[in-house]
Write a protein that holds these residues in place. Structure first.
Motif, PDB file in Angstrom:
ATOM      1  N   ARG B  90       0.848  -1.201   0.000  1.00 46.09           N
ATOM      2  CA  ARG B  90       0.000   0.000   0.000  1.00 46.09           C
ATOM      3  C   ARG B  90       0.877   1.241   0.000  1.00 46.09           C
ATOM      4  NH1 ARG B  90      -4.444   1.671   3.310  1.00 46.09           N
ATOM      5  NH2 ARG B  90      -5.233  -0.452   3.345  1.00 46.09           N
ATOM      6  N   LEU B  91       0.330   2.276  -0.625  1.00 49.19           N
ATOM      7  CA  LEU B  91       1.009   3.572  -0.654  1.00 49.19           C
ATOM      8  C   LEU B  91      -0.028   4.638  -0.350  1.00 49.19           C
ATOM      9  CD1 LEU B  91       3.165   4.779  -3.670  1.00 49.19           C
ATOM     10  CD2 LEU B  91       1.214   6.110  -2.925  1.00 49.19           C
ATOM     11  N   HIS B  92       0.334   5.553   0.530  1.00 46.72           N
ATOM     12  CA  HIS B  92      -0.494   6.754   0.714  1.00 46.72           C
ATOM     13  C   HIS B  92       0.381   7.951   0.379  1.00 46.72           C
ATOM     14  CE1 HIS B  92      -4.318   5.443   2.480  1.00 46.72           C
ATOM     15  NE2 HIS B  92      -3.625   4.413   2.946  1.00 46.72           N
ATOM     16  N   SER B  93      -0.203   8.932  -0.266  1.00 45.74           N
ATOM     17  CA  SER B  93       0.586  10.096  -0.664  1.00 45.74           C
ATOM     18  C   SER B  93      -0.147  11.360  -0.271  1.00 45.74           C
ATOM     19  CB  SER B  93       0.806  10.075  -2.174  1.00 45.74           C
ATOM     20  OG  SER B  93       1.480  11.250  -2.571  1.00 45.74           O
ATOM     21  N   SER B  94       0.614  12.337   0.173  1.00 44.22           N
ATOM     22  CA  SER B  94       0.000  13.635   0.466  1.00 44.22           C
ATOM     23  C   SER B  94       0.189  14.512  -0.758  1.00 44.22           C
ATOM     24  CB  SER B  94       0.667  14.277   1.677  1.00 44.22           C
ATOM     25  OG  SER B  94       1.906  14.808   1.288  1.00 44.22           O
ATOM     26  N   SER B  95      -0.619  15.548  -0.850  1.00 41.68           N
ATOM     27  CA  SER B  95      -0.569  16.400  -2.034  1.00 41.68           C
ATOM     28  C   SER B  95       0.788  17.085  -2.131  1.00 41.68           C
ATOM     29  CB  SER B  95      -1.667  17.444  -1.974  1.00 41.68           C
ATOM     30  OG  SER B  95      -1.397  18.308  -0.897  1.00 41.68           O
TER      31      SER B  95
END
Ligand code: ZN
Lengths: 136, 438
Positions: B90-95
């Motif tokens: 999984r990957l989460h990215s912030s703007s």
């Protein structure tokens, strides 16, 4: 045919208008006509004065932002219905009026107006032989 | 776990201070060793001549340099990872509005541990597998969505991924599914209540609600009380940040006296944001977190930029994990509005695109009832039009462009040049008048 009008952006905060008036007063500039229109948060204060170039420079020196525009000044005879006739001429030619206000000089009514089509407005003024007002 | 147990993980939750620290040292040493698989940390340790073996006590943590958000940006996208990408799921990215975006990677184990933390929190405030959990939080990259989803499922609750918005449908779900717990940002709970009132729905009479989890945007104690009075249930404060995993990092117990930060997962430090030295216990400083149980992307001494203070370690609930005060603000200029992170630079970038606007602007944040509002005052360039319609169009265009950028509609006010405050040569950009920080 046109005269100089100075428009000043005025926030609806007390004191802004007074500051403008004081700057002009100290330089002995006479305001001939003025109008203020506003939305909730700001207004545009439009003035016709006797020394527009000097006034504009002074305002700038005092940190007041303004813009000078040429506006049409139409002279009306002191008889009823004059304004209606004038406006009708423009409206028939498909010219839209952005804003308009009037004042009296002697017993002449002066109609200040800005339209969406300057060239066409000039044409109509000539064509209909309308009288225009000059400051000088 | 037996429904009657107040703890989901008693073996960790009820550890004594001494045992917490013992566990922390053990996990810190393992984490530091594991970090040597990260190109970023390997280089960083070499640069300051530090070896994993040098970490012999918990105090030795302070030999390790801080990790900052800038480090995450500089190593975008995968440069801090301590495992090969094929182990990540999984990957989460912030703007990326203030430079490169940041990326947080998770292995399957990381996701399980994340869910464990959230489940522990929800159990702590009395939720059990019989409960129905409605997650009215944004999904997608926003970790409040999937974070609570997996955590609530891990606990065993029937979990409704309602996501944010569409209040009528939310209310229908609450009634039809017998929702007993909701997670949402505080301002959205207020919104839900307003719509309930319009619909003649009384949360006390017409719903089975018993718990609210609120977080992701700063709110005051007063605001929490108002929410509790509206909905007739307890509202518990949740702390999370995507760099740590997401929600789950800290949560209030039933005492509602500070958030327990899980010290089997994190080492908590509070430092002076200027000197970076620890502040005396109980004083406000910047929260610095070290992960102790992460595989894909452990972070050492990560500067969160959130300001808080230690309230204590013991608690009538029987947990000795540190209790931190609700977040008191930021040590950088980031603003959190309705769950959205906004930097002034984002606003500035948009304003600069309009030649009609001058460079000086002022952002004012206010609270009206429970809603955060943003007003952007911006000076007009000298030569402006005297045409009203154009001014109003400009106002509208600026508002729309800002909305596209920050996802909230600010109140845009055009002002004359030279009227906004300029202090000591440096413009004041943000005035926060919200109750939360007062
Ligand atoms: Zn407690």
């Amino acid at each position: 045919m046109t005269i100089k009008q100075i428009s000043i952006f005025i926030e609806n905060k007390s004191g802004t208008l007074l500051k403008v008036l004081n700057v002009l007063k100290e330089a002995n500039i006479q305001i001939i006509a003025s109008t203020i229109s506003d939305t909730v948060e700001y207004g545009i204060y439009r003035i016709i004065c006797d020394k527009p170039t000097e006034a504009s420079n002074l305002l700038k020196q005092n940190g007041i932002s303004s813009i000078t525009n040429d506006v049409f000044a139409i002279e009306l005879d002191d008889t009823p219905g004059q304004a209606a006739t004038a406006i009708q001429n423009f409206s028939e030619a498909g010219i839209n009026i952005s804003y308009m206000y009037s004042f009296l000089v002697g017993c002449k009514g002066i109609l200040i107006m800005r339209t969406n089509d300057t060239d066409k407005t000039q044409e109509i003024i000539k064509l209909k032989k309308m009288k225009t007002y000059d400051l000088a | 776990m037996d429904d009657k147990s107040p703890y989901l993980h008693p073996e960790f939750e009820t550890l004594s201070r001494e045992d917490i620290q013992k566990l922390q040292l053990q996990r810190l040493q393992a984490t530091v060793k594991h970090c040597m698989n990260s190109p970023f940390y390997k280089k960083r340790f070499e640069e300051c001549g530090l070896k994993p073996e040098d970490i012999k006590t918990l105090d030795d943590l302070r030999k390790i340099p801080f990790t900052t958000k800038q480090d995450l940006r500089d190593t975008y996208p995968f440069g801090i990872a301590s495992v090969p990408l094929r182990q990540c799921v999984r990957l989460h990215s912030s703007s990326g509005t203030t430079g490169n975006p940041t990326v947080i990677l998770h292995t399957q184990k990381d996701l399980d541990e994340w869910a464990n933390q959230v489940a522990r929190n929800l159990w702590m405030v009395g939720l059990r597998p019989d409960d129905v959990f409605q997650n009215s939080s944004g999904y997608g990259m926003f970790t409040g969505g999937l974070g609570f989803q997996y955590g609530a499922e891990k606990l065993g609750m029937l979990t409704v991924p309602a996501a944010a918005g569409n209040s009528l449908r939310q209310i229908k779900f609450i009634k039809d599914f017998g929702t007993t717990a909701i997670h949402a940002v505080p301002s959205y709970v207020t919104r839900l209540y307003e719509v309930m009132q319009e619909q003649g729905v009384d949360p006390r009479r017409d719903t089975k609600l018993k718990v609210l989890a609120i977080g992701a945007e700063p709110h005051s104690e007063e605001q929490r009380k108002r929410i509790e009075n509206m909905m007739g249930v307890k509202a518990y404060n949740s702390f999370g940040m995507s760099e740590m995993c997401g929600p789950g990092v800290g949560f209030e117990c039933k005492e509602q006296n500070g958030l327990h930060f899980w010290e089997d997962y994190y080492i908590v430090e509070i430092v002076d944001p200027e000197t970076l030295e620890p502040v005396p216990e109980g004083e406000i400083g910047e929260l610095v977190l070290t992960t102790l149980n992460r595989e894909a992307m452990p972070l050492l001494r990560y500067r969160t930029r959130d300001l808080t203070r230690v309230l204590g370690h013991s608690c009538p609930c029987g947990r000795n994990h540190v209790r931190l005060d609700r977040m008191r603000g930021r040590s950088d200029d980031m603003m959190v509005l309705r769950g959205v992170n906004i930097f002034p630079i984002q606003i500035e970038k948009i304003l600069m695109q309009f030649p009609e606007l001058a460079n000086n602007y002022l952002i004012t944040l206010t609270t009206d009832e429970d809603n955060d509002n943003m007003t952007v005052e911006v000076e007009l360039e000298d030569m402006f039009t005297d045409d009203y319609a154009r001014l109003q169009r400009l106002n509208k265009d600026v508002t729309r462009a800002l909305k596209d950028e920050i996802l909230l509609t600010p109140h845009v006010k055009l002002v004359a040049k030279g009227t906004l405050p300029v202090s000591e040569g440096k413009a004041v950009r943000v005035v926060d008048k919200r109750k939360v920080y007062q």
